[in-house]
Structure formats: structure tokens, C-alpha cells
Design a protein around this motif. Structure first.
Motif, PDB file in Angstrom:
ATOM      1  N   ARG A   9      52.496  31.980  34.251  1.00  0.00           N
ATOM      2  CA  ARG A   9      51.572  32.378  35.314  1.00  0.00           C
ATOM      3  C   ARG A   9      51.744  33.849  35.664  1.00  0.00           C
ATOM      4  O   ARG A   9      52.797  34.292  36.065  1.00  0.00           O
ATOM      5  N   ARG A  10      50.701  34.594  35.484  1.00  0.00           N
ATOM      6  CA  ARG A  10      50.676  36.018  35.822  1.00  0.00           C
ATOM      7  C   ARG A  10      49.390  36.300  36.571  1.00  0.00           C
ATOM      8  O   ARG A  10      48.400  35.591  36.422  1.00  0.00           O
ATOM      9  N   SER A  11      49.385  37.333  37.381  1.00  0.00           N
ATOM     10  CA  SER A  11      48.165  37.721  38.093  1.00  0.00           C
ATOM     11  C   SER A  11      47.194  38.371  37.110  1.00  0.00           C
ATOM     12  O   SER A  11      47.497  39.403  36.517  1.00  0.00           O
ATOM     13  N   ILE A  12      46.052  37.732  36.949  1.00  0.00           N
ATOM     14  CA  ILE A  12      45.020  38.213  36.021  1.00  0.00           C
ATOM     15  C   ILE A  12      43.857  38.745  36.855  1.00  0.00           C
ATOM     16  O   ILE A  12      43.334  38.056  37.725  1.00  0.00           O
ATOM     17  N   ARG A  13      43.468  39.984  36.567  1.00  0.00           N
ATOM     18  CA  ARG A  13      42.411  40.641  37.329  1.00  0.00           C
ATOM     19  C   ARG A  13      41.198  41.012  36.479  1.00  0.00           C
ATOM     20  O   ARG A  13      40.248  41.589  36.984  1.00  0.00           O
ATOM     21  N   LYS A  14      41.240  40.699  35.200  1.00  0.00           N
ATOM     22  CA  LYS A  14      40.109  40.967  34.302  1.00  0.00           C
ATOM     23  C   LYS A  14      39.708  39.652  33.656  1.00  0.00           C
ATOM     24  O   LYS A  14      40.553  38.950  33.087  1.00  0.00           O
ATOM     25  N   TYR A  15      38.408  39.353  33.734  1.00  0.00           N
ATOM     26  CA  TYR A  15      37.916  38.061  33.268  1.00  0.00           C
ATOM     27  C   TYR A  15      36.763  38.234  32.288  1.00  0.00           C
ATOM     28  O   TYR A  15      35.963  39.155  32.407  1.00  0.00           O
ATOM     29  N   LYS A  16      36.683  37.299  31.347  1.00  0.00           N
ATOM     30  CA  LYS A  16      35.567  37.260  30.412  1.00  0.00           C
ATOM     31  C   LYS A  16      34.322  36.768  31.148  1.00  0.00           C
ATOM     32  O   LYS A  16      34.425  36.037  32.128  1.00  0.00           O
ATOM     33  N   ASN A  17      33.179  37.153  30.633  1.00  0.00           N
ATOM     34  CA  ASN A  17      31.910  36.683  31.187  1.00  0.00           C
ATOM     35  C   ASN A  17      31.634  35.303  30.582  1.00  0.00           C
ATOM     36  O   ASN A  17      30.778  35.152  29.714  1.00  0.00           O
ATOM     37  N   GLN A  18      32.398  34.319  31.025  1.00  0.00           N
ATOM     38  CA  GLN A  18      32.323  32.963  30.486  1.00  0.00           C
ATOM     39  C   GLN A  18      32.458  31.979  31.636  1.00  0.00           C
ATOM     40  O   GLN A  18      33.422  32.046  32.400  1.00  0.00           O
ATOM     41  N   GLU A  19      31.504  31.085  31.754  1.00  0.00           N
ATOM     42  CA  GLU A  19      31.551  30.098  32.828  1.00  0.00           C
ATOM     43  C   GLU A  19      32.725  29.148  32.653  1.00  0.00           C
ATOM     44  O   GLU A  19      33.114  28.836  31.530  1.00  0.00           O
ATOM     45  N   ILE A  20      33.241  28.693  33.766  1.00  0.00           N
ATOM     46  CA  ILE A  20      34.292  27.675  33.759  1.00  0.00           C
ATOM     47  C   ILE A  20      33.594  26.318  33.790  1.00  0.00           C
ATOM     48  O   ILE A  20      32.701  26.080  34.612  1.00  0.00           O
ATOM     49  N   LEU A 106      45.066  25.024  32.559  1.00  0.00           N
ATOM     50  CA  LEU A 106      43.709  24.943  32.010  1.00  0.00           C
ATOM     51  C   LEU A 106      43.330  26.180  31.188  1.00  0.00           C
ATOM     52  O   LEU A 106      42.170  26.367  30.846  1.00  0.00           O
ATOM     53  N   ASP A 107      44.320  27.038  30.909  1.00  0.00           N
ATOM     54  CA  ASP A 107      44.103  28.282  30.162  1.00  0.00           C
ATOM     55  C   ASP A 107      43.166  29.244  30.879  1.00  0.00           C
ATOM     56  O   ASP A 107      42.404  29.988  30.267  1.00  0.00           O
ATOM     57  N   LEU A 108      43.212  29.220  32.204  1.00  0.00           N
ATOM     58  CA  LEU A 108      42.438  30.135  33.029  1.00  0.00           C
ATOM     59  C   LEU A 108      43.369  31.175  33.641  1.00  0.00           C
ATOM     60  O   LEU A 108      44.559  30.927  33.823  1.00  0.00           O
ATOM     61  N   GLY A 109      42.814  32.308  33.986  1.00  0.00           N
ATOM     62  CA  GLY A 109      43.553  33.320  34.713  1.00  0.00           C
ATOM     63  C   GLY A 109      43.206  33.231  36.190  1.00  0.00           C
ATOM     64  O   GLY A 109      42.127  32.764  36.560  1.00  0.00           O
ATOM     65  N   SER A 110      44.134  33.692  37.020  1.00  0.00           N
ATOM     66  CA  SER A 110      43.887  33.679  38.459  1.00  0.00           C
ATOM     67  C   SER A 110      44.644  34.815  39.121  1.00  0.00           C
ATOM     68  O   SER A 110      45.592  35.358  38.556  1.00  0.00           O
ATOM     69  N   CYS A 111      44.200  35.131  40.326  1.00  0.00           N
ATOM     70  CA  CYS A 111      44.914  36.115  41.134  1.00  0.00           C
ATOM     71  C   CYS A 111      44.663  35.822  42.609  1.00  0.00           C
ATOM     72  O   CYS A 111      43.530  35.570  43.020  1.00  0.00           O
ATOM     73  N   TRP A 112      45.723  35.854  43.381  1.00  0.00           N
ATOM     74  CA  TRP A 112      45.688  35.630  44.829  1.00  0.00           C
ATOM     75  C   TRP A 112      45.187  36.901  45.503  1.00  0.00           C
ATOM     76  O   TRP A 112      45.669  38.002  45.217  1.00  0.00           O
ATOM     77  N   ILE A 113      44.249  36.739  46.412  1.00  0.00           N
ATOM     78  CA  ILE A 113      43.773  37.859  47.229  1.00  0.00           C
ATOM     79  C   ILE A 113      44.093  37.505  48.681  1.00  0.00           C
ATOM     80  O   ILE A 113      43.502  36.586  49.251  1.00  0.00           O
ATOM     81  N   GLN A 114      45.023  38.215  49.259  1.00  0.00           N
ATOM     82  CA  GLN A 114      45.418  37.979  50.650  1.00  0.00           C
ATOM     83  C   GLN A 114      44.291  38.443  51.571  1.00  0.00           C
ATOM     84  O   GLN A 114      43.796  39.559  51.435  1.00  0.00           O
ATOM     85  N   ILE A 115      43.897  37.601  52.506  1.00  0.00           N
ATOM     86  CA  ILE A 115      42.846  37.947  53.455  1.00  0.00           C
ATOM     87  C   ILE A 115      43.401  38.003  54.882  1.00  0.00           C
ATOM     88  O   ILE A 115      43.090  38.928  55.638  1.00  0.00           O
ATOM     89  N   ARG A 116      44.210  37.017  55.242  1.00  0.00           N
ATOM     90  CA  ARG A 116      44.779  36.971  56.592  1.00  0.00           C
ATOM     91  C   ARG A 116      45.585  38.243  56.854  1.00  0.00           C
ATOM     92  O   ARG A 116      46.355  38.694  56.016  1.00  0.00           O
ATOM     93  N   LYS A 117      45.345  38.836  58.004  1.00  0.00           N
ATOM     94  CA  LYS A 117      46.032  40.062  58.447  1.00  0.00           C
ATOM     95  C   LYS A 117      45.731  41.276  57.573  1.00  0.00           C
ATOM     96  O   LYS A 117      46.548  42.170  57.415  1.00  0.00           O
ATOM     97  N   ARG A 118      44.537  41.311  56.984  1.00  0.00           N
ATOM     98  CA  ARG A 118      44.112  42.451  56.185  1.00  0.00           C
ATOM     99  C   ARG A 118      42.835  43.041  56.773  1.00  0.00           C
ATOM    100  O   ARG A 118      42.113  42.389  57.510  1.00  0.00           O
ATOM    101  N   GLN A 119      42.568  44.316  56.398  1.00  0.00           N
ATOM    102  CA  GLN A 119      41.383  45.014  56.886  1.00  0.00           C
ATOM    103  C   GLN A 119      40.540  45.491  55.707  1.00  0.00           C
ATOM    104  O   GLN A 119      41.046  45.702  54.613  1.00  0.00           O
ATOM    105  N   ARG A 120      39.270  45.714  56.016  1.00  0.00           N
ATOM    106  CA  ARG A 120      38.336  46.263  55.043  1.00  0.00           C
ATOM    107  C   ARG A 120      38.465  47.780  55.015  1.00  0.00           C
ATOM    108  O   ARG A 120      39.167  48.370  55.827  1.00  0.00           O
TER     109      ARG A 120
END
Length: 179
Positions: A9-20, A106-120
Motif C-alpha cells: 500500500r502506497r499513496s497513489i496520486r496518478k490514475y489511468k483514465n479507466q473506470e472501476i 483489488l489492484d487499485l491505487g488510493s490516497c487519503w486526503i485530509q479534510i478535517r481541520k484544513r483550509q482552502r
């Protein structure tokens, strides 16, 4: 088997244009729903997002670290009702981890995006922005977003020999684990 998933498990930030595939999405959501919660309270709610326009909007949820969401195939937004559980953050975090571990399986990539206590970028609150974009009830708190897709980048799995074993203590803090 689980250790193999943890190593991969690694943080993946680039994805193929392929539907799950639908069955994989269902498996990810079931992994979330199978997550343990304090006192079995299940305070979480999950929003499955695959609409490209919404993914683009959500990619602007915080100042840094969310822009790659625009290229993801799927996002799962994890929110909870703090009135149901005082440890909703922990419950959401467990669910997020389960989603990410199922993604590896499932051979998918993922990455956590923290939202709580964050600003735009403009200094406004990330949680309020996500709530507005997704029409979430005001009582809910947004913990995180998990970006998902077929990986379009490769990362080496973790090497067990390189783990920070000095973070493990034996019986009392500062005591090394005997070999």
C-alpha cells in the motif's frame, strides 16, 4: 496475506483514465461498512463520487494535497455525525484505512486526503466547502476523502528491513525489544 497488502500500500496520486468496475466499488464500500466502530455506533456516512465535474470541484477542497483528485476515477468522502459518537474521527479513520487496504487487494491505487481541520486556498474551511459541494447535512463532519483509481504510477513496496523499529519499546518506553 494482510502483511503483503500493508507492504504494497502506497499513496497513489496518478490514475489511468479507466473506470472501476461496479463489483470493485461495491467491495470498497463493503470494506468501509465492515469497519469496527466504538460501541458499534457506526457514526459514519460515505458518499461515492464518480462524476468528473464533482471530482474536479472536490479537488479544490484544500490549499494543498487535493488537486490530484481531479484525475481520480472515484472518490469516497467519509463523514460522520459527532452526536452519535465522540470518537467519530477514529471511526472514520478506521473506515478510511479499510477502504485503502481493500483497494490494494483489488489492484487499485488510493490516497487519503485530509479534510478535517484544513483550509482552502482562500482560507475558507475545507469541511464546509465539501459539505456545500455534496449537499451534506450540517450536522455531519467531514473527516477525509479517499481518491481511487487504477494506478498510473509505480512505487516500490515497503522494505521490512527499513521500518523504524526504534519506535517500538519493550514493557516500558525506552527499553529495546530483546532479539
Amino acid at each position: 496475506m494482510y502483511m503483503k497488502l500493508l507492504e504494497e500500500r502506497r499513496s497513489i496520486r496518478k490514475y489511468k483514465n479507466q473506470e472501476i468496475e461496479g463489483e470493485k466499488i461495491q467491495s470498497l464500500l463493503q470494506a468501509a461498512l465492515l469497519s469496527p466502530t466504538s460501541r458499534g455506533s457506526q457514526p459514519w456516512q460515505f458518499v461515492q463520487v464518480d462524476d468528473k465535474d464533482l471530482l474536479q470541484e472536490l479537488s479544490e477542497a484544500k490549499a494543498g494535497g487535493s488537486s490530484f483528485l481531479a484525475g481520480a476515477t472515484l472518490a469516497i468522502v467519509i463523514a460522520a455525525d459527532p452526536e452519535i459518537s465522540d470518537v467519530w474521527v477514529e471511526d472514520c479513520s478506521i473506515a478510511a484505512t479499510n477502504i485503502q487496504m481493500e483497494a490494494v487487494d483489488l489492484d487499485l491505487g488510493s490516497c487519503w486526503i485530509q479534510i478535517r481541520k484544513r483550509q482552502r486556498q482562500d482560507g475558507s474551511d475545507s469541511e464546509e466547502y465539501v459539505k456545500d459541494v455534496l449537499n451534506l447535512p450540517n450536522k455531519l463532519r467531514v473527516d477525509s476523502i479517499i481518491a481511487l483509481g487504477y494506478p498510473d504510477e509505480e512505487k516500490e513496496k515497503y522494505d521490512l528491513d527499513d521500518l523504524p523499529y526504534n519506535k517500538i519499546h519493550y514493557n516500558r518506553y525506552g527499553h529495546e525489544v530483546p532479539e
